[in-house]
Design a protein around this motif. Structure first.
Motif, mmCIF file in Angstrom:
data_model
loop_
_atom_site.group_PDB
_atom_site.id
_atom_site.type_symbol
_atom_site.label_atom_id
_atom_site.label_comp_id
_atom_site.label_asym_id
_atom_site.label_seq_id
_atom_site.Cartn_x
_atom_site.Cartn_y
_atom_site.Cartn_z
ATOM 1 N N SER A 239 -25.966 -10.007 6.827
ATOM 2 C CA SER A 239 -24.654 -9.366 6.691
ATOM 3 C C SER A 239 -24.796 -7.842 6.734
ATOM 4 N N TYR A 240 -23.945 -7.190 7.556
ATOM 5 C CA TYR A 240 -23.902 -5.723 7.646
ATOM 6 C C TYR A 240 -22.507 -5.257 7.221
ATOM 7 N N ASP A 241 -22.437 -4.394 6.230
ATOM 8 C CA ASP A 241 -21.156 -3.857 5.780
ATOM 9 C C ASP A 241 -20.575 -2.941 6.856
ATOM 10 N N LEU A 242 -19.263 -3.058 7.079
ATOM 11 C CA LEU A 242 -18.578 -2.229 8.063
ATOM 12 C C LEU A 242 -17.883 -1.074 7.349
ATOM 13 N N GLN A 243 -18.131 0.125 7.842
ATOM 14 C CA GLN A 243 -17.564 1.321 7.236
ATOM 15 C C GLN A 243 -16.315 1.759 7.996
ATOM 16 N N ALA A 244 -15.503 2.584 7.350
ATOM 17 C CA ALA A 244 -14.368 3.187 8.047
ATOM 18 C C ALA A 244 -14.898 4.080 9.156
ATOM 19 N N GLY A 245 -14.172 4.120 10.276
ATOM 20 C CA GLY A 245 -14.655 4.865 11.427
ATOM 21 C C GLY A 245 -15.445 3.955 12.353
ATOM 22 N N GLN A 246 -16.306 4.532 13.170
ATOM 23 C CA GLN A 246 -17.018 3.780 14.193
ATOM 24 C C GLN A 246 -18.315 3.178 13.665
ATOM 25 N N ASN A 247 -18.519 1.914 14.009
ATOM 26 C CA ASN A 247 -19.765 1.209 13.706
ATOM 27 C C ASN A 247 -20.365 0.758 15.036
ATOM 28 N N LEU A 248 -21.407 1.485 15.508
ATOM 29 C CA LEU A 248 -21.999 1.206 16.814
ATOM 30 C C LEU A 248 -22.967 0.023 16.717
ATOM 31 N N ILE A 249 -22.875 -0.878 17.689
ATOM 32 C CA ILE A 249 -23.682 -2.111 17.700
ATOM 33 C C ILE A 249 -24.498 -2.151 18.985
ATOM 34 N N GLY A 250 -25.804 -2.449 18.876
ATOM 35 C CA GLY A 250 -26.649 -2.559 20.062
ATOM 36 C C GLY A 250 -28.118 -2.620 19.692
ATOM 37 N N ARG A 251 -28.964 -2.556 20.718
ATOM 38 C CA ARG A 251 -30.411 -2.634 20.481
ATOM 39 C C ARG A 251 -31.015 -1.266 20.146
ATOM 40 N N HIS A 252 -30.290 -0.177 20.445
ATOM 41 C CA HIS A 252 -30.834 1.154 20.212
ATOM 42 C C HIS A 252 -31.009 1.401 18.713
ATOM 43 N N PRO A 253 -32.121 2.009 18.303
ATOM 44 C CA PRO A 253 -32.351 2.226 16.855
ATOM 45 C C PRO A 253 -31.318 3.130 16.197
ATOM 46 N N ASP A 254 -30.589 3.927 16.977
ATOM 47 C CA ASP A 254 -29.554 4.797 16.393
ATOM 48 C C ASP A 254 -28.282 4.036 16.042
ATOM 49 N N CYS A 255 -28.165 2.779 16.477
ATOM 50 C CA CYS A 255 -26.963 1.993 16.178
ATOM 51 C C CYS A 255 -26.900 1.652 14.696
ATOM 52 N N ASP B 129 -14.325 -2.807 20.471
ATOM 53 C CA ASP B 129 -14.342 -2.334 21.852
ATOM 54 C C ASP B 129 -15.718 -2.599 22.457
ATOM 55 N N ASP B 130 -15.748 -3.095 23.691
ATOM 56 C CA ASP B 130 -16.992 -3.180 24.452
ATOM 57 C C ASP B 130 -17.214 -1.825 25.126
ATOM 58 N N VAL B 131 -18.451 -1.325 25.087
ATOM 59 C CA VAL B 131 -18.729 0.003 25.643
ATOM 60 C C VAL B 131 -19.560 -0.119 26.921
ATOM 61 N N GLY B 132 -19.137 -1.021 27.817
ATOM 62 C CA GLY B 132 -19.822 -1.172 29.101
ATOM 63 C C GLY B 132 -21.125 -1.927 29.002
ATOM 64 N N SER B 133 -21.162 -2.946 28.153
ATOM 65 C CA SER B 133 -22.396 -3.725 27.974
ATOM 66 C C SER B 133 -22.729 -4.508 29.237
#
Length: 433
Positions: free
Chosen positions: A14-30, A56-60
């Motif tokens: 489980s990952y808590d979702l914060q207000a604002g943008q929560n970026l999802i992906g394989r990149h370590p900065d996500c 939103d999908d970001v061009g996956s």
């Protein structure tokens, strides 16, 4: 707090979702990193705005799906929405937005295609697979609304109870499966017959053990009504109980009974009536389970239905085991036929007659312990009054020995054509082998 529950290595994280943008992906900065090959470096974004969350999908590369529908524009997320990032499965969890009352029995959601899943009870009953509409909770037996049980009384249950109906059901499924020996065909036929016997059945599935492991794999699924949720989901606790105790269980009107609201794996399914029974192998051990459910509030199953299903499951399991044995017998016949061919080939590599030399007698007998073997002999006329005799015993029996024997035969023949002295010939053969 809202969260995204992601399946990783047969576990749900489980990952808590914060207000604002929560970026999802394989990149370590996500903020939510999913290390699966089908997930893009920056795959999707979940945005929290005034207590609501949007995806939103970001061009996956492989797309993002909500409840099996591809995301083309911004989508508002609702509690228990299933989200798929490429092949990675997850669930949006927002208990504060969960409905207080359950929806009606006739769901208006689009039909979802069934897919295979694996139920592994070895590690606390985790589930993995392509489609998981509900993450199973660690519910208790008391929370599953089991309203009836039938203990196993032999393969076919207690035939003395309602024998006429049980005999009719057994004859029905026997006639339906007569002559069917294909394992991929027999299980769907079983479900087809059950839907004829139990008119209120909406969904059904057959789960079988994988070899000697504790893994349960769905091998057949069926649903009756198009345009409704076709996903087949089971309570982990019920399946474990059926497998381990070899009992048939019935859960009635689980979604409407407030006493059992703690059992998420039942109440979230909106099942009005469900039956689950064991499939017993020839040795009396559980080889899987058979389950059917009805979402019709007026079509709840009864104790009599459960008794009949236990009996039908016994005949279904017997038919499946017979088909499995027939397949094994067919495969053995094929293997025996291939060994007969191998035996003929090996015999043809041995000399058909022995040399005739004045003052000498030669005799050879070849009796393999199995269909083929590792014994070897041959002879060659070298001219100038010389005869070469070669013989040996390969370590081991059966096919491995026969393969080496065939290699040895060709090696000796090719060597003796060019090397006529014993010591250099043996050295050359040893070097080659």
């Amino acid at each position: 707090m809202a969260s995204l529950v992601v399946q990783e290595d047969a576990k749900w994280i489980s990952y808590d979702l914060q207000a604002g943008q929560n970026l999802i992906g394989r990149h370590p900065d996500c903020q939510i990193s999913i290390l699966q090959a089908s997930v893009s470096g920056k795959h999707a974004i979940i945005t929290g705005e005034k207590g609501q969350f949007f995806l939103d999908d970001v061009g996956s590369r492989n797309g993002t799906f909500v409840n099996k529908q591809r995301v083309e524009a911004r989508v508002k997320l609702n509690h228990n929405d299933m989200i798929q990032f490429g092949d990675a499965m997850s669930k949006f969890d927002d208990p504060t937005a969960a409905p207080i009352t359950p929806p009606p029995a006739a769901s208006s959601s689009p039909a979802q295609p069934l897919s295979t899943a694996t139920v592994n009870f070895q590690s606390a009953g985790t589930i993995t697979g392509d489609l998981l509409a509900v993450a199973l909770s660690d519910d208790t037996e008391e929370g599953n609304n089991i309203v009836a049980e039938v203990k196993s009384d032999g393969r076919f249950g207690g035939l003395d109870v309602n024998p006429e109906a049980k005999l009719k059901a057994v004859l029905e499924i026997t006639n339906s499966l007569a002559g069917t020996v294909d394992l991929d065909t027999i299980l769907p036929k079983i479900l087809d017959t059950l839907f004829g016997i139990f008119r209120y059945a909406d969904r059904g599935c057959v789960l079988l053990r994988e070899s000697d492991s504790l893994e349960m794999v769905p091998r057949a699924t069926k649903h009756r009504r198009q345009g409704e949720d076709a996903s087949v989901r089971l309570s982990r606790t019920i399946v474990k109980k059926v497998l381990e105790q070899k009992v048939g269980v019935m859960s009635a009107d689980a979604a409407m009974d407030s006493e059992f609201s703690a059992s998420e794996s039942i109440t979230d399914l909106k099942i009005r009536s469900m039956m689950c029974v064991p499939l017993l192998g020839l040795d009396g051990e559980s080889i899987g389970v058979l389950s059917i459910d009805s979402q019709n509030p007026l079509g709840q199953f009864t104790q009599e239905d459960l008794d009949i299903l236990m009996t039908v499951a016994g005949q279904a399991a017997l038919s499946y085991e017979n088909a499995r044995l027939m397949k094994a017998f067919s495969e053995k016949q094929k293997a025996d036929s291939e060994l007969d061919i191998a035996r003929s080939i090996q015999r043809s590599l041995l000399p058909a007659d022995m040399p005739e030399v004045d003052g000498y007698q030669f005799f050879a007998s070849y009796d393999a312990a199995q269909a083929v073997g590792g014994d070897y002999y041959d002879w060659f006329d070298l001219g100038d009054g010389k005869i070469c005799l070669s013989f040996g015993d390969i370590a081991g029996k059966g096919v491995p020995g026969a393969i080496i024997m065939g290699r040895m035969n060709s090696c000796v023949q090719s060597t003796i054509r060019h090397v006529r002295e014993v010591v250099p010939a043996i050295s050359a053969i040893n070097d080659h082998m």
